[in-house]
Design a protein around this motif. Structure first.
Motif, PDB file in Angstrom:
ATOM      1  N   GLY A  78       0.818  -1.208   0.000  1.00 22.42           N
ATOM      2  CA  GLY A  78       0.000   0.000   0.000  1.00 22.42           C
ATOM      3  C   GLY A  78       0.850   1.256   0.000  1.00 22.42           C
ATOM      4  N   ARG A  79       1.895   1.264   0.820  1.00 21.26           N
ATOM      5  CA  ARG A  79       2.755   2.449   0.932  1.00 21.26           C
ATOM      6  C   ARG A  79       3.411   2.800  -0.400  1.00 21.26           C
ATOM      7  NH1 ARG A  79       5.422   1.748   7.022  1.00 21.26           N
ATOM      8  NH2 ARG A  79       3.699   0.486   7.807  1.00 21.26           N
ATOM      9  N   GLN A  80       3.888   1.781  -1.093  1.00 18.63           N
ATOM     10  CA  GLN A  80       4.540   2.032  -2.375  1.00 18.63           C
ATOM     11  C   GLN A  80       3.556   2.631  -3.382  1.00 18.63           C
ATOM     12  OE1 GLN A  80       6.102  -2.042  -2.837  1.00 18.63           O
ATOM     13  NE2 GLN A  80       8.138  -1.146  -2.896  1.00 18.63           N
ATOM     14  N   ASN A  81       2.345   2.122  -3.370  1.00 22.04           N
ATOM     15  CA  ASN A  81       1.340   2.598  -4.326  1.00 22.04           C
ATOM     16  C   ASN A  81       0.860   4.011  -4.026  1.00 22.04           C
ATOM     17  OD1 ASN A  81       0.116   0.592  -6.514  1.00 22.04           O
ATOM     18  ND2 ASN A  81       0.879  -0.632  -4.807  1.00 22.04           N
ATOM     19  N   VAL A  82       0.539   4.293  -2.768  1.00 19.65           N
ATOM     20  CA  VAL A  82       0.003   5.619  -2.459  1.00 19.65           C
ATOM     21  C   VAL A  82       1.086   6.693  -2.571  1.00 19.65           C
ATOM     22  CG1 VAL A  82      -1.782   4.638  -0.961  1.00 19.65           C
ATOM     23  CG2 VAL A  82       0.329   5.534   0.063  1.00 19.65           C
ATOM     24  N   ALA A  83       2.339   6.328  -2.267  1.00 16.69           N
ATOM     25  CA  ALA A  83       3.440   7.284  -2.384  1.00 16.69           C
ATOM     26  C   ALA A  83       3.738   7.576  -3.851  1.00 16.69           C
ATOM     27  CB  ALA A  83       4.683   6.760  -1.673  1.00 16.69           C
ATOM     28  N   SER A  84       3.774   6.534  -4.675  1.00 16.09           N
ATOM     29  CA  SER A  84       4.002   6.721  -6.104  1.00 16.09           C
ATOM     30  C   SER A  84       2.885   7.554  -6.722  1.00 16.09           C
ATOM     31  CB  SER A  84       4.095   5.361  -6.800  1.00 16.09           C
ATOM     32  OG  SER A  84       4.269   5.526  -8.198  1.00 16.09           O
ATOM     33  N   TYR A  85       1.653   7.281  -6.322  1.00 16.41           N
ATOM     34  CA  TYR A  85       0.503   8.030  -6.834  1.00 16.41           C
ATOM     35  C   TYR A  85       0.608   9.502  -6.445  1.00 16.41           C
ATOM     36  CZ  TYR A  85      -4.382   9.155  -7.862  1.00 16.41           C
ATOM     37  OH  TYR A  85      -5.541   9.715  -8.382  1.00 16.41           O
ATOM     38  N   PHE A  86       1.005   9.754  -5.210  1.00 17.14           N
ATOM     39  CA  PHE A  86       1.143  11.115  -4.690  1.00 17.14           C
ATOM     40  C   PHE A  86       2.216  11.890  -5.474  1.00 17.14           C
ATOM     41  CE2 PHE A  86       2.806  14.338  -1.780  1.00 17.14           C
ATOM     42  CZ  PHE A  86       1.669  14.826  -1.145  1.00 17.14           C
ATOM     43  N   ALA A  87       3.390  11.266  -5.607  1.00 17.29           N
ATOM     44  CA  ALA A  87       4.532  11.973  -6.185  1.00 17.29           C
ATOM     45  C   ALA A  87       4.569  11.929  -7.708  1.00 17.29           C
ATOM     46  CB  ALA A  87       5.833  11.395  -5.624  1.00 17.29           C
ATOM     47  N   LYS A  88       4.282  10.771  -8.287  1.00 20.61           N
ATOM     48  CA  LYS A  88       4.444  10.600  -9.729  1.00 20.61           C
ATOM     49  C   LYS A  88       3.169  10.946 -10.512  1.00 20.61           C
ATOM     50  CE  LYS A  88       8.711   9.001 -10.092  1.00 20.61           C
ATOM     51  NZ  LYS A  88       8.942   7.582 -10.367  1.00 20.61           N
ATOM     52  N   THR A  89       2.019  10.510 -10.018  1.00 17.60           N
ATOM     53  CA  THR A  89       0.771  10.755 -10.748  1.00 17.60           C
ATOM     54  C   THR A  89       0.217  12.155 -10.463  1.00 17.60           C
ATOM     55  OG1 THR A  89       0.260   8.388 -10.679  1.00 17.60           O
ATOM     56  CG2 THR A  89      -1.558   9.893 -11.224  1.00 17.60           C
ATOM     57  N   LEU A  90       0.115  12.486  -9.164  1.00 21.80           N
ATOM     58  CA  LEU A  90      -0.400  13.799  -8.791  1.00 21.80           C
ATOM     59  C   LEU A  90       0.688  14.875  -8.822  1.00 21.80           C
ATOM     60  CD1 LEU A  90      -2.674  12.769  -5.769  1.00 21.80           C
ATOM     61  CD2 LEU A  90      -3.350  13.111  -8.160  1.00 21.80           C
ATOM     62  N   GLN A  91       1.940  14.441  -8.863  1.00 20.11           N
ATOM     63  CA  GLN A  91       3.107  15.331  -8.923  1.00 20.11           C
ATOM     64  C   GLN A  91       3.127  16.351  -7.777  1.00 20.11           C
ATOM     65  OE1 GLN A  91       2.738  16.740 -13.026  1.00 20.11           O
ATOM     66  NE2 GLN A  91       4.246  15.219 -13.669  1.00 20.11           N
ATOM     67  N   LEU A  92       2.784  15.853  -6.598  1.00 17.76           N
ATOM     68  CA  LEU A  92       2.783  16.688  -5.397  1.00 17.76           C
ATOM     69  C   LEU A  92       4.143  16.620  -4.706  1.00 17.76           C
ATOM     70  CD1 LEU A  92      -0.721  15.583  -4.105  1.00 17.76           C
ATOM     71  CD2 LEU A  92      -0.144  17.888  -4.900  1.00 17.76           C
ATOM     72  N   ASP A  93       4.471  17.660  -3.998  1.00 11.77           N
ATOM     73  CA  ASP A  93       5.722  17.746  -3.237  1.00 11.77           C
ATOM     74  C   ASP A  93       5.818  16.534  -2.306  1.00 11.77           C
ATOM     75  OD1 ASP A  93       7.696  18.298  -1.318  1.00 11.77           O
ATOM     76  OD2 ASP A  93       7.244  20.433  -1.246  1.00 11.77           O
ATOM     77  N   TRP A  94       6.737  15.620  -2.622  1.00 12.17           N
ATOM     78  CA  TRP A  94       6.815  14.344  -1.919  1.00 12.17           C
ATOM     79  C   TRP A  94       7.084  14.505  -0.423  1.00 12.17           C
ATOM     80  CZ3 TRP A  94      11.138  13.024   0.808  1.00 12.17           C
ATOM     81  CH2 TRP A  94      12.322  13.713   0.510  1.00 12.17           C
ATOM     82  N   ARG A  95       7.703  15.619  -0.037  1.00 10.04           N
ATOM     83  CA  ARG A  95       8.023  15.832   1.376  1.00 10.04           C
ATOM     84  C   ARG A  95       6.750  15.949   2.223  1.00 10.04           C
ATOM     85  NH1 ARG A  95      11.386  21.156   0.947  1.00 10.04           N
ATOM     86  NH2 ARG A  95       9.489  21.581  -0.266  1.00 10.04           N
ATOM     87  N   ILE A  96       5.675  16.433   1.606  1.00  7.47           N
ATOM     88  CA  ILE A  96       4.399  16.554   2.318  1.00  7.47           C
ATOM     89  C   ILE A  96       3.836  15.164   2.608  1.00  7.47           C
ATOM     90  CG2 ILE A  96       2.037  17.461   2.206  1.00  7.47           C
ATOM     91  CD1 ILE A  96       3.138  19.661   0.315  1.00  7.47           C
TER      92      ILE A  96
END
Length: 432
Positions: free
Chosen positions: A353-371
């Motif tokens: 789950g962590r890998q998927n939601v983090a990838s979605y956050f950073a790569k798909t939504l292109q949000l600041d990964w630090r958040i």
């Protein structure tokens, strides 16, 4: 001359294989210990999240309660305070004529800043004894210098497996009865820390208590009582239930389980029960944990910077509405939503789950990964600074993934949640 040693506990909250304790007991006629619930850990960070939310805080409270009892049996008092370590440690050194302070060596920025502030407040005559005590492979034993830590995990793993050995477990002896004193401090409650009360969600995959005894019991259960260890590699990508993975990470994170203890237990299991891919994979995952610690040791504060350790620039955004939708499980992807709701309601999420939601956050939504990393820091029971930021760097394209992959969330859901069992568990609105 009577020598008094002080063990300052941080993320090494155990009595087994605890080098600071062993050294203190050997080198002093009187030993005492202190733990500080640092108020800064329960305040909001720069992104607006409480640094330590109720889930990990409760696990920590249970851990310290256990540690206080265990140390009491060794005639070592553990004094517990809600206060700044630089104040409390300095006071104990002065009041009790401490000759040596023992602690686990840390190297990330916040921890180093606190250590340095404490050092500045105590006399130069006091011995300051810091020891690396959170690795599987000790820094003195790896076949490379820190500045030569490989960029790719596989290179690191193969070199360590071939050339490094795992140290034996350290054992502490009971202190003399005259060391026993009554500690008048109490372990705080969530309310004392300014956090809301906690009622456990019945759907949680992590219903376990904090503390060394619980961690050792989990190791006993997972390996010997159920022999789930024999199937770890086949089940580790599961999503529902307590036994698809070892769940050791929470006890490892605050140091109430030693990675060396797990390693030697696995080796014993291999000699007495079975040696297979699954038993190897448990050690493999411990090496991954080491790798991220060495990456942070090598790269320092770059692990917290937007460009990461690759100094790679992307066009990140910080849209608060989209971030909140991710947090609340209201994105366009049901699999992401289910995982985010699990985290929100339990403080736990599977590795898959962590890998998927983090990838979605950073790569798909292109949000600041630090958040995203800061939100994980706030909520996760098993938050570990090195693994958390190492993994976020990895999936965000600024870390150690040589392939710079983006997870296909829909395909991942079909593969790992075949019958939608996990998604149905968390997406049924009637449950909220």
């Amino acid at each position: 001359m009577t020598k008094t040693g002080l063990v300052w506990f941080r993320n090494d909250l155990r009595i087994h294989d605890q080098i600071s304790l062993v050294k203190a007991a050997k080198e002093n006629s009187f030993v005492m210990a202190v733990y500080c619930f640092d108020p800064r850990h329960f305040e909001k960070d720069c992104f607006g999240f409480i640094k330590t939310e109720k889930y990990r805080a409760q696990f920590l409270i249970e851990t310290i309660s256990t540690l206080q009892q265990e140390l009491d049996e060794l005639n070592i008092p553990l004094f517990v305070h809600i206060d700044l370590p630089e104040k409390i440690v300095a006071e104990y050194v002065k009041i009790h004529n401490i000759t040596s302070v023992y602690l686990q060596k840390e190297w990330t920025s916040e921890e180093v800043k606190v250590s340095n502030t404490v050092k500045q407040r105590i006399a130069d005559t006091v011995n300051w004894i810091e020891t690396y005590d959170q690795f599987l492979f000790h820094p003195e034993d790896i076949p490379m210098t820190i500045d030569k830590i490989p960029q790719v995990f596989t290179v690191f793993r193969k070199k360590c497996e071939k050339y490094a050995s795992i140290r034996k477990l350290e054992t502490i002896s009971k202190m003399p009865e005259k060391n026993r004193v009554t500690h008048l401090t109490k372990v705080p409650t969530l309310q004392d820390l300014g956090l809301p009360s906690l009622q456990q969600d019945t759907r949680t995959a992590f219903p376990f208590k904090g503390g060394e005894k619980s961690g050792l019991q989990r190791l006993q259960d997972y390996a010997w009582n159920t022999q789930k260890l024999s199937y770890y590699k086949k089940t580790r990508n599961g999503l529902v239930g307590t036994d698809y993975s070892s769940k050791f990470s929470a006890w490892l994170a605050n140091g109430s389980l030693s990675p060396r203890m797990i390693y030697h237990e696995v080796k014993k299991y291999e000699s007495e029960i079975i040696k297979n891919q699954s038993t190897y994979w448990m050690i493999f995952e411990l090496i991954w944990r080491d790798f991220f610690k060495y990456i942070s040791l090598k790269h320092g504060s770059n692990i917290f910077k937007l460009e990461g350790i690759l100094h790679q620039t992307y066009d990140w955004n910080t849209d608060e509405t989209i971030i909140q939708q991710w947090i609340d499980g209201k994105t366009a992807q049901p699999f992401v939503n289910a995982n985010m709701l699990e985290l929100k309601h339990t403080g736990w999420m599977s590795n898959r789950g962590r890998q998927n939601v983090a990838s979605y956050f950073a790569k798909t939504l292109q949000l600041d990964w630090r958040i995203g990393a800061a939100y994980f820091e706030s909520l996760l029971i098993d938050y570990d600074v090195h693994s958390n930021y190492g993994n976020w760097l990895y999936v965000s394209g600024v870390g150690n993934d040589p392939r710079n992959r983006t997870f296909n969330v829909q395909l991942q859901a079909k593969r790992y949640d075949v019958n939608n069992k996990f998604q149905n568990l968390w997406l049924q609105t009637s449950l909220f």
